[in-house]
Design a protein around this motif. Sequence first.
Motif, PDB file in Angstrom:
ATOM      1  N   GLY A  94       0.856  -1.232   0.086  1.00  0.00           N
ATOM      2  CA  GLY A  94      -0.074   0.077   0.020  1.00  0.00           C
ATOM      3  C   GLY A  94       0.611   1.294  -0.060  1.00  0.00           C
ATOM      4  O   GLY A  94       0.195   2.290   0.473  1.00  0.00           O
ATOM      5  N   ARG A  95       2.229   1.140  -0.461  1.00  0.00           N
ATOM      6  CA  ARG A  95       2.831   2.588  -0.433  1.00  0.00           C
ATOM      7  C   ARG A  95       2.232   3.412  -1.459  1.00  0.00           C
ATOM      8  O   ARG A  95       1.773   3.100  -2.404  1.00  0.00           O
ATOM      9  N   PRO A  96       2.251   4.751  -1.414  1.00  0.00           N
ATOM     10  CA  PRO A  96       1.691   5.831  -2.191  1.00  0.00           C
ATOM     11  C   PRO A  96       2.623   5.518  -3.420  1.00  0.00           C
ATOM     12  O   PRO A  96       2.186   6.066  -4.548  1.00  0.00           O
ATOM     13  N   SER A  97       3.810   4.911  -3.574  1.00  0.00           N
ATOM     14  CA  SER A  97       4.657   5.055  -4.683  1.00  0.00           C
ATOM     15  C   SER A  97       4.219   4.066  -5.587  1.00  0.00           C
ATOM     16  O   SER A  97       4.441   4.273  -6.648  1.00  0.00           O
ATOM     17  N   LEU A  98       3.304   3.334  -5.135  1.00  0.00           N
ATOM     18  CA  LEU A  98       2.630   2.276  -6.104  1.00  0.00           C
ATOM     19  C   LEU A  98       2.047   2.954  -7.394  1.00  0.00           C
ATOM     20  O   LEU A  98       2.451   2.586  -8.725  1.00  0.00           O
ATOM     21  N   LEU A  99       1.388   3.978  -7.222  1.00  0.00           N
ATOM     22  CA  LEU A  99       0.548   4.765  -8.121  1.00  0.00           C
ATOM     23  C   LEU A  99       1.718   5.412  -9.238  1.00  0.00           C
ATOM     24  O   LEU A  99       1.195   5.312 -10.399  1.00  0.00           O
ATOM     25  N   ALA A 100       2.707   5.713  -8.513  1.00  0.00           N
ATOM     26  CA  ALA A 100       3.542   6.467  -9.489  1.00  0.00           C
ATOM     27  C   ALA A 100       4.386   5.132 -10.441  1.00  0.00           C
ATOM     28  O   ALA A 100       4.658   5.505 -11.587  1.00  0.00           O
ATOM     29  N   LEU A 101       4.631   4.218  -9.910  1.00  0.00           N
ATOM     30  CA  LEU A 101       4.995   3.115 -10.675  1.00  0.00           C
ATOM     31  C   LEU A 101       4.155   2.632 -11.813  1.00  0.00           C
ATOM     32  O   LEU A 101       4.615   2.544 -12.833  1.00  0.00           O
ATOM     33  N   LEU A 102       2.881   2.607 -11.667  1.00  0.00           N
ATOM     34  CA  LEU A 102       1.897   2.095 -12.650  1.00  0.00           C
ATOM     35  C   LEU A 102       1.845   3.200 -13.648  1.00  0.00           C
ATOM     36  O   LEU A 102       1.807   3.002 -14.741  1.00  0.00           O
ATOM     37  N   ARG A 103       1.959   4.522 -13.245  1.00  0.00           N
ATOM     38  CA  ARG A 103       1.919   5.517 -14.093  1.00  0.00           C
ATOM     39  C   ARG A 103       2.952   5.607 -15.009  1.00  0.00           C
ATOM     40  O   ARG A 103       3.020   5.683 -16.261  1.00  0.00           O
ATOM     41  N   SER A 104       4.376   5.091 -14.604  1.00  0.00           N
ATOM     42  CA  SER A 104       5.485   5.257 -15.423  1.00  0.00           C
ATOM     43  C   SER A 104       5.311   4.038 -16.303  1.00  0.00           C
ATOM     44  O   SER A 104       5.879   4.214 -17.184  1.00  0.00           O
ATOM     45  N   LEU A 105       4.884   2.939 -15.859  1.00  0.00           N
ATOM     46  CA  LEU A 105       4.646   1.793 -16.687  1.00  0.00           C
ATOM     47  C   LEU A 105       3.677   2.342 -17.957  1.00  0.00           C
ATOM     48  O   LEU A 105       3.759   1.772 -18.971  1.00  0.00           O
ATOM     49  N   ALA A 106       2.383   2.851 -17.626  1.00  0.00           N
ATOM     50  CA  ALA A 106       1.711   3.115 -18.471  1.00  0.00           C
ATOM     51  C   ALA A 106       2.159   4.248 -19.560  1.00  0.00           C
ATOM     52  O   ALA A 106       1.660   4.103 -20.572  1.00  0.00           O
ATOM     53  N   ALA A 107       3.154   4.883 -19.110  1.00  0.00           N
ATOM     54  CA  ALA A 107       3.641   5.820 -20.080  1.00  0.00           C
ATOM     55  C   ALA A 107       4.782   5.316 -21.098  1.00  0.00           C
ATOM     56  O   ALA A 107       5.194   6.018 -21.833  1.00  0.00           O
ATOM     57  N   GLN A 108       5.067   4.130 -21.182  1.00  0.00           N
ATOM     58  CA  GLN A 108       5.982   3.433 -21.824  1.00  0.00           C
ATOM     59  C   GLN A 108       5.738   3.130 -22.994  1.00  0.00           C
ATOM     60  O   GLN A 108       4.522   3.057 -23.369  1.00  0.00           O
ATOM     61  N   GLU A 109       6.551   3.417 -23.866  1.00  0.00           N
ATOM     62  CA  GLU A 109       6.329   3.219 -25.467  1.00  0.00           C
ATOM     63  C   GLU A 109       7.219   1.785 -25.687  1.00  0.00           C
ATOM     64  O   GLU A 109       8.162   1.633 -25.389  1.00  0.00           O
ATOM     65  N   GLY A 110       6.440   1.007 -26.712  1.00  0.00           N
ATOM     66  CA  GLY A 110       7.009  -0.193 -26.886  1.00  0.00           C
ATOM     67  C   GLY A 110       6.040  -1.364 -26.373  1.00  0.00           C
ATOM     68  O   GLY A 110       4.929  -1.294 -25.814  1.00  0.00           O
ATOM     69  N   PRO A 111       6.531  -2.613 -26.491  1.00  0.00           N
ATOM     70  CA  PRO A 111       5.749  -3.932 -25.995  1.00  0.00           C
ATOM     71  C   PRO A 111       5.328  -3.616 -24.805  1.00  0.00           C
ATOM     72  O   PRO A 111       5.932  -3.457 -23.614  1.00  0.00           O
ATOM     73  N   ALA A 112       4.084  -3.926 -24.313  1.00  0.00           N
ATOM     74  CA  ALA A 112       3.391  -3.858 -23.164  1.00  0.00           C
ATOM     75  C   ALA A 112       3.020  -5.056 -22.881  1.00  0.00           C
ATOM     76  O   ALA A 112       3.103  -6.037 -23.447  1.00  0.00           O
ATOM     77  N   PRO A 113       2.966  -5.400 -21.328  1.00  0.00           N
ATOM     78  CA  PRO A 113       2.875  -6.662 -20.874  1.00  0.00           C
ATOM     79  C   PRO A 113       1.331  -7.061 -21.045  1.00  0.00           C
ATOM     80  O   PRO A 113       0.677  -6.201 -21.160  1.00  0.00           O
ATOM     81  N   ALA A 114       1.101  -8.092 -20.941  1.00  0.00           N
ATOM     82  CA  ALA A 114      -0.316  -8.645 -21.279  1.00  0.00           C
ATOM     83  C   ALA A 114      -0.968  -8.333 -20.026  1.00  0.00           C
ATOM     84  O   ALA A 114      -2.359  -8.038 -20.288  1.00  0.00           O
ATOM     85  N   GLU A 115      -0.339  -8.544 -18.818  1.00  0.00           N
ATOM     86  CA  GLU A 115      -1.456  -8.225 -17.759  1.00  0.00           C
ATOM     87  C   GLU A 115      -0.349  -7.541 -16.646  1.00  0.00           C
ATOM     88  O   GLU A 115       0.822  -8.023 -16.633  1.00  0.00           O
ATOM     89  N   VAL A 116      -0.856  -6.608 -15.806  1.00  0.00           N
ATOM     90  CA  VAL A 116      -0.005  -5.986 -14.531  1.00  0.00           C
ATOM     91  C   VAL A 116      -0.814  -6.701 -13.376  1.00  0.00           C
ATOM     92  O   VAL A 116      -2.129  -6.251 -13.183  1.00  0.00           O
ATOM     93  N   VAL A 117      -0.355  -7.570 -12.494  1.00  0.00           N
ATOM     94  CA  VAL A 117      -1.159  -7.840 -11.572  1.00  0.00           C
ATOM     95  C   VAL A 117      -0.324  -7.318 -10.126  1.00  0.00           C
ATOM     96  O   VAL A 117       0.916  -7.448 -10.051  1.00  0.00           O
ATOM     97  N   VAL A 118      -0.987  -6.515  -9.306  1.00  0.00           N
ATOM     98  CA  VAL A 118      -0.534  -5.822  -8.090  1.00  0.00           C
ATOM     99  C   VAL A 118      -1.170  -7.223  -7.113  1.00  0.00           C
ATOM    100  O   VAL A 118      -2.284  -7.133  -7.070  1.00  0.00           O
ATOM    101  N   VAL A 119      -0.333  -7.431  -6.265  1.00  0.00           N
ATOM    102  CA  VAL A 119      -0.447  -8.305  -5.163  1.00  0.00           C
ATOM    103  C   VAL A 119      -0.600  -7.532  -3.808  1.00  0.00           C
ATOM    104  O   VAL A 119       0.462  -6.920  -3.467  1.00  0.00           O
ATOM    105  N   ASP A 120      -1.731  -7.373  -3.400  1.00  0.00           N
ATOM    106  CA  ASP A 120      -1.970  -6.659  -2.260  1.00  0.00           C
ATOM    107  C   ASP A 120      -1.484  -7.341  -1.120  1.00  0.00           C
ATOM    108  O   ASP A 120      -2.338  -8.336  -0.705  1.00  0.00           O
ATOM    109  N   ASP A 121      -0.471  -7.001  -0.194  1.00  0.00           N
ATOM    110  CA  ASP A 121      -0.157  -7.905   0.925  1.00  0.00           C
ATOM    111  C   ASP A 121      -0.465  -7.390   2.232  1.00  0.00           C
ATOM    112  O   ASP A 121      -0.061  -7.621   3.367  1.00  0.00           O
TER     113      ASP A 121
END
Length: 520
Positions: A25-52
């Motif tokens: 639940g770190r606030p940095s999670l959202l920043a990571l996902l935004r940086s991943l969404a902004a990538q150009e090039g092959p995207a992952p088929a799926e992004v799984v966040v495991v809430d521990d």
Amino acid sequence: MTTAPPAGAGTPAAVVHDVVVPSIGRPSLLALLRSLAAQEGPAPAEVVVVDDRRDVTEDGALEAELLDALGGGGALPWRLRVVRSRGGGPAAARNLGWQVTASPWVAFLDDDVLLPAGWSRGLAADLAAAGPDVGGSQGRLDVPLPAGRRPTDWERGTKGLETAAWATADMAYRRAALEAVAGFDERFPRAYREDADVALRVRRAGWRLVRGSRTTTHPVRPADPWVSLRVQAGNRDDATMRALHGPRWREVAEVPRGRLRWHVATCAAAALGLAGAVAGRPRLAAAGVAGWAALTADFARRRIAPGPRTAAEVRAMLATSVAIPPAALRHRLVGTRRVRGGLPSWPPPVEAVLFDRDGTLVHDVPYNGDPALVAPVDGAAEVVAALRRAGVLVGVVSNQSGVARGLLTRAQVDAVNAAVDRAVGPFATWQVCPHGPEDGCRCRKPGPGMVEAAAAALGVPPAACAVVGDIGADVGAARAAGARSVLVPTPVTRRREVEDAPLVADDLAGAVRLLLPGVL
């Protein structure tokens, strides 16, 4: 046992990948996902966040929050999914993440990293270049330090990740390699050494690990002055590494030697001084105190000299330099005592199978209070009998909220259970939750209470149990208790529940074959 890499594993299809992010639940999670969404090039088929997080009670809340912040699922180049590992630790979270995905490669990221432009292209190139014998590819970590001042002790420690081998802050593994070694070892409860352990086991299984060309940014997390004291708990995991991989584990895992020997010497000097004082031998006491003071001062100097030398930093370094040696030694002794007592096997063998009742063992009759309506599903009695013959304990864990709703009496539930026992059993334990969803009890699935109670009644640890059921609550209860699970879907099982289950079978026999090959 060494497992040879499969033929053809290096085909272009292996570039298809998923991304798994364990999170607390770190606030940095959202920043990571935004940086991943902004990538150009092959995207992952799926992004799984495991809430521990263990203290979260509402399923789906984090996923809705993230999707809302990211502009909705339609705005993302990949599918986002959140699953819950319910406080199992980073190893368990990563295991759940890769088990619910399907692509040939799984890229693990920590929830406090950021992906610079070009990361996705770099990952795709690294995976495409991986030969059929490559089981894992590590990203290069960049830990930026503050400009205009010297780094603190904590910042310098984080900077060391740049040279760490096989750190899962950015580490992609081939699914076949993870399957060959049963994934991450959940006997490592902290975010420490579990990455080195899985890397060693993957290499011993016949795969190569390589360093890729992609770069990931790992900012230094804010930390309080006592963080260096808390991380000494990792000495327990060092004891586990030694027990599992031998005295040369640091060399083969490419892990630098720490300061434990100096901490032992510091504690020995302090003990000598105390012993001298108690025995009335002032020279011995003075020698011990002098040795402790010299070693402690040297330790503090080494930590203070390269730092910013502010008053707050110096105070923190002096206090923790006194406290760290005994803390490190205590944790190492606790870890050594644990491993000498015998580590449980990983993965633990299944000693008990716990079945859901309605929809799993017998056809679901809503709020059934009539034993005459009990109708076993096809093959249920044969499967349970085969488990008993194999020496596997069997039990039932069943939500019966009809009691709380006033639709059933407990006597009626017991009568139906007895009919199930006669038709399918006998079962060694019956665990029933008579509460409603609003009661907030621990026993109602997906809570862990009934699984834990069944394990205690059977005399086995929850990790040696497996839950077989037809809905997500059965899987959730197993996860919460640290047990395994297999979902056997019925027409009422939701698609999302099937997707989130680590193991899915067509019927009870298939579930048992997944858990215990050879029983049927």
